[in-house]
Design a protein around this motif. Structure first.
Motif, PDB file in Angstrom:
ATOM      1  N   ASP A  76      10.202   7.093   4.821  1.00  0.00           N
ATOM      2  CA  ASP A  76       9.462   7.717   3.720  1.00  0.00           C
ATOM      3  C   ASP A  76       9.125   6.704   2.630  1.00  0.00           C
ATOM      4  N   PHE A  77       9.967   5.709   2.460  1.00  0.00           N
ATOM      5  CA  PHE A  77       9.716   4.650   1.474  1.00  0.00           C
ATOM      6  C   PHE A  77       8.746   3.616   2.024  1.00  0.00           C
ATOM      7  N   LEU A  78       9.003   3.130   3.214  1.00  0.00           N
ATOM      8  CA  LEU A  78       8.227   2.009   3.750  1.00  0.00           C
ATOM      9  C   LEU A  78       6.747   2.348   3.896  1.00  0.00           C
ATOM     10  N   TYR A  79       6.440   3.583   4.254  1.00  0.00           N
ATOM     11  CA  TYR A  79       5.043   3.989   4.419  1.00  0.00           C
ATOM     12  C   TYR A  79       4.287   3.980   3.098  1.00  0.00           C
ATOM     13  N   GLN A  80       4.994   3.946   1.967  1.00  0.00           N
ATOM     14  CA  GLN A  80       4.314   3.982   0.675  1.00  0.00           C
ATOM     15  C   GLN A  80       4.039   2.601   0.106  1.00  0.00           C
ATOM     16  N   LEU A  81       4.488   1.550   0.773  1.00  0.00           N
ATOM     17  CA  LEU A  81       4.132   0.202   0.357  1.00  0.00           C
ATOM     18  C   LEU A  81       2.665  -0.051   0.679  1.00  0.00           C
ATOM     19  N   ASP A  82       1.954  -0.724  -0.225  1.00  0.00           N
ATOM     20  CA  ASP A  82       0.582  -1.125   0.073  1.00  0.00           C
ATOM     21  C   ASP A  82       0.570  -2.004   1.321  1.00  0.00           C
ATOM     22  N   GLY A  83      -0.388  -1.770   2.202  1.00  0.00           N
ATOM     23  CA  GLY A  83      -0.521  -2.580   3.399  1.00  0.00           C
ATOM     24  C   GLY A  83       0.255  -2.071   4.581  1.00  0.00           C
ATOM     25  N   VAL A  84       1.076  -1.039   4.390  1.00  0.00           N
ATOM     26  CA  VAL A  84       1.876  -0.484   5.478  1.00  0.00           C
ATOM     27  C   VAL A  84       1.337   0.892   5.833  1.00  0.00           C
ATOM     28  N   SER A  85       1.053   1.085   7.104  1.00  0.00           N
ATOM     29  CA  SER A  85       0.592   2.392   7.557  1.00  0.00           C
ATOM     30  C   SER A  85       1.252   2.720   8.882  1.00  0.00           C
ATOM     31  N   SER A  86       1.074   3.937   9.317  1.00  0.00           N
ATOM     32  CA  SER A  86       1.661   4.370  10.583  1.00  0.00           C
ATOM     33  C   SER A  86       0.630   4.271  11.692  1.00  0.00           C
ATOM     34  N   ILE A 112       1.027  -3.351   9.729  1.00  0.00           N
ATOM     35  CA  ILE A 112       0.624  -4.083   8.524  1.00  0.00           C
ATOM     36  C   ILE A 112      -0.871  -4.351   8.639  1.00  0.00           C
ATOM     37  N   ASP A 113      -1.674  -3.623   7.855  1.00  0.00           N
ATOM     38  CA  ASP A 113      -3.127  -3.747   7.993  1.00  0.00           C
ATOM     39  C   ASP A 113      -3.774  -4.505   6.836  1.00  0.00           C
ATOM     40  N   ARG A 114      -3.004  -4.820   5.819  1.00  0.00           N
ATOM     41  CA  ARG A 114      -3.463  -5.679   4.722  1.00  0.00           C
ATOM     42  C   ARG A 114      -2.218  -6.241   4.032  1.00  0.00           C
ATOM     43  N   ARG A 115      -2.415  -7.126   3.088  1.00  0.00           N
ATOM     44  CA  ARG A 115      -1.272  -7.772   2.478  1.00  0.00           C
ATOM     45  C   ARG A 115      -0.402  -6.758   1.738  1.00  0.00           C
ATOM     46  N   GLU A 160      -2.190 -11.661  16.312  1.00  0.00           N
ATOM     47  CA  GLU A 160      -3.627 -11.424  16.314  1.00  0.00           C
ATOM     48  C   GLU A 160      -3.943 -10.101  15.607  1.00  0.00           C
ATOM     49  N   GLY A 161      -4.834 -10.153  14.657  1.00  0.00           N
ATOM     50  CA  GLY A 161      -5.197  -8.966  13.905  1.00  0.00           C
ATOM     51  C   GLY A 161      -4.380  -8.753  12.650  1.00  0.00           C
ATOM     52  N   SER A 162      -3.332  -9.550  12.438  1.00  0.00           N
ATOM     53  CA  SER A 162      -2.496  -9.415  11.255  1.00  0.00           C
ATOM     54  C   SER A 162      -3.195 -10.027  10.043  1.00  0.00           C
ATOM     55  N   PRO A 163      -2.969  -9.484   8.849  1.00  0.00           N
ATOM     56  CA  PRO A 163      -3.527 -10.117   7.652  1.00  0.00           C
ATOM     57  C   PRO A 163      -2.804 -11.408   7.287  1.00  0.00           C
TER      58      PRO A 163
END
Length: 376
Positions: A76-86, A112-115, A160-163
């Motif tokens: 629940d915490f980790l998903y709320q960091l910027d750049g972290v998604s499920s 991790i889809d952005r910094r 590959e594909g990581s920011p």
């Protein structure tokens, strides 16, 4: 010797508590669309007020909200960091074991889809409500340590594909996001913060290190990177902010995921992690002996001995607990020891296999034994 006036306290607890039936019913109704957000929040508030009153009534000096607003102690915490998604296309499965056999905990994968960064204060509103509820106890907030983001990624952050093209930038951004979160939480009044970190305990298990090495990572030294990142996240924190870490080997429906003593990580963790206290799982032989604690410096850092299990309702003998505290005091001075359960009672919403009354009895036992050993 007397009770401690600063956290961690002689009688303390990890954080999560069994969700009451009314709250579980409300959560189910909300998930099915039969209960609105405001109504769920009201049900959570009612349950939190009750559980805070329980903690204060048994004599605990710190109280949490039981993590009643969460489904999982860390996701629940980790998903709320910027750049972290499920990732809806894949899931992370963790194998757990107990005396009856095996079971699996599964959740959506982290991507991790952005910094990595921090836009909103995670759990800020939850803490403010907790702080307004307590009367005699210190409000304690628990969050997953930065190590957990990497461990739950299931692979190296550079791919590959990581920011990220440089792993050092990943760790720097992660520490920076946590440093900002901690600063914001302090501004809201947090003075007792716990970083929950199963990864540091998991890495003592050769099977866990083999799994990490198979992904191409330096498993034998990853705990050193974790400790350095946590220390970077804590750098510059105010002197009156007490920070602890909790290290266990998994806790899901009275089951566990890893085994082994703290030997592999002990020198770097106990000798180098810049926290005020270490909550350590020590409720059975699977957790090893007290010898790794020899790396703890002589000083104010505390080891909170997790001698009381949350995985069953059977109540421990006070004499047995006192004997084990005495054993630990042969390695660490008694004034640097405290007592707690070995983990939370409900790391996920499902909870462990014991009753509310058994949970309360265990907390009362911890307070009673602590008073006998260290004074009231």
């Amino acid at each position: 010797m007397s009770a401690r006036k600063t956290a961690p306290f002689r009688a303390d607890h990890v954080g999560s508590l069994l969700r009451p039936p009314a709250l579980l019913t409300a959560r189910a109704a909300h998930a099915e669309g039969r209960l609105g957000d405001d109504e769920l929040r009201a049900a959570e508030d009612d349950a939190i007020r009750d559980v805070v009153a329980m903690q204060e009534s048994v004599g605990l000096q710190a109280a949490t909200d039981g993590e009643f607003r969460r489904t999982s102690w860390h996701m629940d915490f980790l998903y709320q960091l910027d750049g972290v998604s499920s990732s809806k296309d894949s899931s992370v499965e963790v194998a757990f074991r107990n005396a009856s056999g095996n079971l699996t905990f599964a959740s959506m994968s982290l991507v991790i889809d952005r910094r990595i960064g921090l836009s909103t204060t995670i759990f800020g509103d939850a803490f403010s409500m907790l702080a307004s509820t307590v009367t005699s106890a210190v409000p304690k907030l628990t969050i997953p340590s930065p190590s957990m983001l990497h461990y739950r990624l299931g692979g190296a952050p550079v791919h590959e594909g990581s920011p990220y093209t440089d792993p050092d930038q990943f760790w720097s951004d992660l520490a920076g996001a946590y440093r900002e979160e901690i600063s914001r939480l302090y501004g809201l009044g947090v003075r007792y913060l716990q970083l929950d970190d199963t990864s540091l305990a998991y890495l003592n298990d050769p099977a866990q290190r083999e799994s990490m090495a198979a992904r191409g990572e330096d498993a034998d030294h990853m705990h050193e990177r974790y400790v350095d990142t946590i220390n970077a996240a804590l750098s510059g924190r105010p002197d009156d902010l007490r920070v602890t870490t909790h290290m266990c080997r998994g806790n899901y429906r009275s089951s566990w995921a890893a085994e082994g003593g703290y030997d592999h990580v002990a020198e770097k963790v106990f000798g180098g992690l810049e926290v005020d206290g270490f909550f350590c799982e020590y409720d059975d032989a699977r957790s090893g002996d007290f010898s790794p604690l020899r790396y703890l410096p002589r000083g104010d850092q505390q080891v909170v001995l997790g001698l009381v299990t949350t995985k069953s309702g059977q109540l421990e003998s006070p004499d047995t607990l006192k004997r084990r505290i005495d054993e630990a005091s042969q390695v660490v001075p008694l004034e640097q020891l405290c007592l707690s359960p070995q983990c939370g009672f409900s790391s996920t919403v499902e909870g462990n296999e014991l009753s509310y009354d058994q949970e309360v009895a265990k907390l009362e036992l911890i307070v009673s034994v602590a008073e006998d050993v260290w004074g009231s």
